[in-house]
Scaffold this motif. Structure first.
Motif, PDB file in Angstrom:
ATOM      1  N   PRO A  11      10.173  23.671  -1.235  1.00 34.28           N
ATOM      2  CA  PRO A  11       9.804  22.431  -0.623  1.00 34.28           C
ATOM      3  C   PRO A  11       8.819  21.822  -1.796  1.00 34.28           C
ATOM      4  O   PRO A  11       8.369  22.430  -2.767  1.00 34.28           O
ATOM      5  CB  PRO A  11       8.798  22.904   0.462  1.00 34.28           C
ATOM      6  CG  PRO A  11       8.433  24.415  -0.023  1.00 34.28           C
ATOM      7  CD  PRO A  11       9.439  24.902  -0.611  1.00 34.28           C
ATOM      8  N   ALA A  12       8.649  20.433  -1.499  1.00 33.29           N
ATOM      9  CA  ALA A  12       7.993  19.554  -2.556  1.00 33.29           C
ATOM     10  C   ALA A  12       6.378  19.970  -2.370  1.00 33.29           C
ATOM     11  O   ALA A  12       6.121  20.246  -1.169  1.00 33.29           O
ATOM     12  CB  ALA A  12       8.011  18.233  -2.386  1.00 33.29           C
ATOM     13  N   PRO A  13       5.709  19.991  -3.599  1.00 36.74           N
ATOM     14  CA  PRO A  13       4.298  20.386  -3.274  1.00 36.74           C
ATOM     15  C   PRO A  13       3.665  19.169  -2.862  1.00 36.74           C
ATOM     16  O   PRO A  13       4.114  17.921  -2.858  1.00 36.74           O
ATOM     17  CB  PRO A  13       3.736  20.757  -4.696  1.00 36.74           C
ATOM     18  CG  PRO A  13       4.830  19.952  -5.610  1.00 36.74           C
ATOM     19  CD  PRO A  13       5.969  19.948  -4.944  1.00 36.74           C
ATOM     20  N   ILE A  14       2.348  19.360  -2.347  1.00 42.48           N
ATOM     21  CA  ILE A  14       1.386  18.506  -1.900  1.00 42.48           C
ATOM     22  C   ILE A  14       1.063  17.777  -3.249  1.00 42.48           C
ATOM     23  O   ILE A  14       0.791  18.421  -4.239  1.00 42.48           O
ATOM     24  CB  ILE A  14       0.306  19.132  -1.166  1.00 42.48           C
ATOM     25  CG1 ILE A  14       0.528  19.795   0.185  1.00 42.48           C
ATOM     26  CG2 ILE A  14      -0.852  17.935  -0.767  1.00 42.48           C
ATOM     27  CD1 ILE A  14      -0.154  20.697   0.713  1.00 42.48           C
ATOM     28  N   VAL A  15       0.939  16.498  -3.187  1.00 39.55           N
ATOM     29  CA  VAL A  15       0.408  15.765  -4.467  1.00 39.55           C
ATOM     30  C   VAL A  15      -0.823  14.841  -4.066  1.00 39.55           C
ATOM     31  O   VAL A  15      -1.047  14.122  -3.143  1.00 39.55           O
ATOM     32  CB  VAL A  15       1.459  14.833  -4.935  1.00 39.55           C
ATOM     33  CG1 VAL A  15       0.784  13.941  -6.184  1.00 39.55           C
ATOM     34  CG2 VAL A  15       2.692  15.604  -5.387  1.00 39.55           C
ATOM     35  N   LEU A  16      -2.027  15.122  -5.000  1.00 38.04           N
ATOM     36  CA  LEU A  16      -3.383  14.457  -4.929  1.00 38.04           C
ATOM     37  C   LEU A  16      -3.312  13.808  -6.210  1.00 38.04           C
ATOM     38  O   LEU A  16      -3.338  14.440  -7.259  1.00 38.04           O
ATOM     39  CB  LEU A  16      -4.529  15.345  -4.538  1.00 38.04           C
ATOM     40  CG  LEU A  16      -4.623  16.294  -3.506  1.00 38.04           C
ATOM     41  CD1 LEU A  16      -5.679  16.891  -3.592  1.00 38.04           C
ATOM     42  CD2 LEU A  16      -4.286  15.506  -2.323  1.00 38.04           C
ATOM     43  N   MET A  17      -3.551  12.708  -6.265  1.00 38.43           N
ATOM     44  CA  MET A  17      -3.439  11.654  -7.502  1.00 38.43           C
ATOM     45  C   MET A  17      -4.975  11.678  -7.717  1.00 38.43           C
ATOM     46  O   MET A  17      -6.020  11.251  -6.828  1.00 38.43           O
ATOM     47  CB  MET A  17      -2.886  10.137  -7.287  1.00 38.43           C
ATOM     48  CG  MET A  17      -1.492  10.086  -6.852  1.00 38.43           C
ATOM     49  SD  MET A  17      -0.390  11.120  -8.100  1.00 38.43           S
ATOM     50  CE  MET A  17      -0.444   9.819  -9.380  1.00 38.43           C
ATOM     51  N   LEU A  18      -5.414  11.469  -8.990  1.00 37.89           N
ATOM     52  CA  LEU A  18      -6.870  11.743  -9.571  1.00 37.89           C
ATOM     53  C   LEU A  18      -7.165  10.761 -10.713  1.00 37.89           C
ATOM     54  O   LEU A  18      -6.052  10.714 -11.740  1.00 37.89           O
ATOM     55  CB  LEU A  18      -7.145  13.148  -9.928  1.00 37.89           C
ATOM     56  CG  LEU A  18      -8.547  13.140 -10.493  1.00 37.89           C
ATOM     57  CD1 LEU A  18      -9.606  13.049  -9.342  1.00 37.89           C
ATOM     58  CD2 LEU A  18      -8.843  14.530 -10.893  1.00 37.89           C
ATOM     59  N   THR A  19      -7.633   9.576 -10.598  1.00 36.33           N
ATOM     60  CA  THR A  19      -7.710   8.600 -11.694  1.00 36.33           C
ATOM     61  C   THR A  19      -8.764   7.560 -11.693  1.00 36.33           C
ATOM     62  O   THR A  19      -9.563   7.752 -10.722  1.00 36.33           O
ATOM     63  CB  THR A  19      -6.212   7.700 -11.396  1.00 36.33           C
ATOM     64  OG1 THR A  19      -6.271   6.788 -12.646  1.00 36.33           O
ATOM     65  CG2 THR A  19      -6.385   7.073 -10.138  1.00 36.33           C
ATOM     66  N   ALA A  20      -8.807   6.701 -12.845  1.00 33.98           N
ATOM     67  CA  ALA A  20     -10.083   6.173 -12.863  1.00 33.98           C
ATOM     68  C   ALA A  20      -9.611   4.876 -12.369  1.00 33.98           C
ATOM     69  O   ALA A  20     -10.384   3.626 -12.206  1.00 33.98           O
ATOM     70  CB  ALA A  20     -10.440   5.866 -14.463  1.00 33.98           C
ATOM     71  N   ASN A  21      -8.224   4.506 -12.143  1.00 30.45           N
ATOM     72  CA  ASN A  21      -7.709   3.299 -11.675  1.00 30.45           C
ATOM     73  C   ASN A  21      -7.805   3.219  -9.752  1.00 30.45           C
ATOM     74  O   ASN A  21      -7.148   3.905  -9.362  1.00 30.45           O
ATOM     75  CB  ASN A  21      -6.114   3.241 -11.547  1.00 30.45           C
ATOM     76  CG  ASN A  21      -5.901   3.211 -13.338  1.00 30.45           C
ATOM     77  OD1 ASN A  21      -6.715   2.810 -14.245  1.00 30.45           O
ATOM     78  ND2 ASN A  21      -4.724   3.469 -13.921  1.00 30.45           N
ATOM     79  N   GLY A  22      -8.957   2.449  -9.647  1.00 27.53           N
ATOM     80  CA  GLY A  22      -8.970   2.582  -8.196  1.00 27.53           C
ATOM     81  C   GLY A  22      -8.952   1.060  -7.470  1.00 27.53           C
ATOM     82  O   GLY A  22      -9.157   0.695  -6.179  1.00 27.53           O
ATOM     83  N   THR A  23      -8.195   0.421  -8.041  1.00 25.23           N
ATOM     84  CA  THR A  23      -7.629  -0.720  -7.610  1.00 25.23           C
ATOM     85  C   THR A  23      -6.923  -0.685  -6.349  1.00 25.23           C
ATOM     86  O   THR A  23      -6.070   0.468  -6.181  1.00 25.23           O
ATOM     87  CB  THR A  23      -6.973  -1.835  -8.567  1.00 25.23           C
ATOM     88  OG1 THR A  23      -5.653  -1.196  -8.876  1.00 25.23           O
ATOM     89  CG2 THR A  23      -7.675  -2.001  -9.761  1.00 25.23           C
ATOM     90  N   GLU A  24      -6.640  -1.555  -5.406  1.00 27.23           N
ATOM     91  CA  GLU A  24      -6.011  -1.455  -4.231  1.00 27.23           C
ATOM     92  C   GLU A  24      -4.446  -1.289  -4.314  1.00 27.23           C
ATOM     93  O   GLU A  24      -3.935  -0.374  -3.966  1.00 27.23           O
ATOM     94  CB  GLU A  24      -6.241  -2.682  -3.342  1.00 27.23           C
ATOM     95  CG  GLU A  24      -5.566  -2.587  -1.876  1.00 27.23           C
ATOM     96  CD  GLU A  24      -5.708  -3.678  -1.218  1.00 27.23           C
ATOM     97  OE1 GLU A  24      -5.175  -3.691   0.147  1.00 27.23           O
ATOM     98  OE2 GLU A  24      -6.589  -4.391  -1.399  1.00 27.23           O
ATOM     99  N   ALA A  25      -4.138  -1.879  -5.603  1.00 28.67           N
ATOM    100  CA  ALA A  25      -2.598  -1.984  -6.050  1.00 28.67           C
ATOM    101  C   ALA A  25      -2.344  -0.558  -6.533  1.00 28.67           C
ATOM    102  O   ALA A  25      -1.159   0.091  -6.122  1.00 28.67           O
ATOM    103  CB  ALA A  25      -2.325  -2.846  -6.989  1.00 28.67           C
ATOM    104  N   ASP A  26      -3.410   0.176  -7.094  1.00 26.72           N
ATOM    105  CA  ASP A  26      -2.943   1.525  -7.592  1.00 26.72           C
ATOM    106  C   ASP A  26      -2.774   2.322  -6.405  1.00 26.72           C
ATOM    107  O   ASP A  26      -2.007   3.477  -6.444  1.00 26.72           O
ATOM    108  CB  ASP A  26      -4.052   1.767  -8.702  1.00 26.72           C
ATOM    109  CG  ASP A  26      -3.706   1.167 -10.072  1.00 26.72           C
ATOM    110  OD1 ASP A  26      -2.465   0.926 -10.310  1.00 26.72           O
ATOM    111  OD2 ASP A  26      -4.740   0.996 -10.629  1.00 26.72           O
ATOM    112  N   VAL A  27      -3.886   2.314  -5.560  1.00 28.79           N
ATOM    113  CA  VAL A  27      -3.825   3.253  -4.361  1.00 28.79           C
ATOM    114  C   VAL A  27      -2.809   3.192  -3.651  1.00 28.79           C
ATOM    115  O   VAL A  27      -2.188   4.257  -3.246  1.00 28.79           O
ATOM    116  CB  VAL A  27      -5.356   2.958  -3.583  1.00 28.79           C
ATOM    117  CG1 VAL A  27      -5.228   3.731  -2.504  1.00 28.79           C
ATOM    118  CG2 VAL A  27      -6.609   3.266  -4.450  1.00 28.79           C
TER     119      VAL A  27
END
Length: 130
Positions: free
Chosen positions: A74-90
């Motif tokens: 099964p595919a793992p759970i993915v959490l994105m962690l970034t300095a890019n907090g724009t709505e488009a990036d989220v």
């Protein structure tokens, strides 16, 4: 049953901090330094969850996360962690399959809490120390 977490970040201090906090919480941790290394590490470690930076050399986190999810069953759970907090990036991260999107700087306890919640939503039991 142990829970394996792959943390992928080109910032050594951030990656090591995450790995240290996760290890202290009772998780097995695998580290990767960029997107390409993350995809390779995922294929060999088959993680339950991936914490993926977005902006990295060689391959960005969006692409790496997509390749990891396609490669593992099964595919793992993915959490994105970034300095890019724009709505488009989220929106790009969440629409690309990430379960959560965490903006740097972050509190380590918040990260651990989000990891635990994501695991429990997926029916996986975090370690007792987490």
């Amino acid at each position: 049953m142990s829970i394996t977490i792959l943390t992928v970040d080109d910032e050594d201090d951030v990656r090591r901090l995450i790995a240290t906090k996760l290890t202290k919480a009772g998780f097995d941790v695998v580290q990767a330094v960029d997107g390409e290394d993350g995809v390779a590490a995922a294929k060999t470690s088959n993680p339950d969850l991936v914490i993926m930076d977005v902006n990295m050399p060689k391959m960005d986190g969006f692409t790496a996360a997509k390749l990891i999810r396609e490669a593992l069953d099964p595919a793992p759970i993915v959490l994105m962690l970034t300095a890019n907090g724009t709505e488009a990036d989220v929106m790009k991260g969440l629409s690309g399959g990430a379960e959560d999107y965490i903006v740097k700087p972050f509190a380590p306890r918040d990260l651990i809490s989000r990891v635990k919640v994501a695991l429990m939503k997926a029916g996986k039991q975090p370690p007792a120390g987490a």
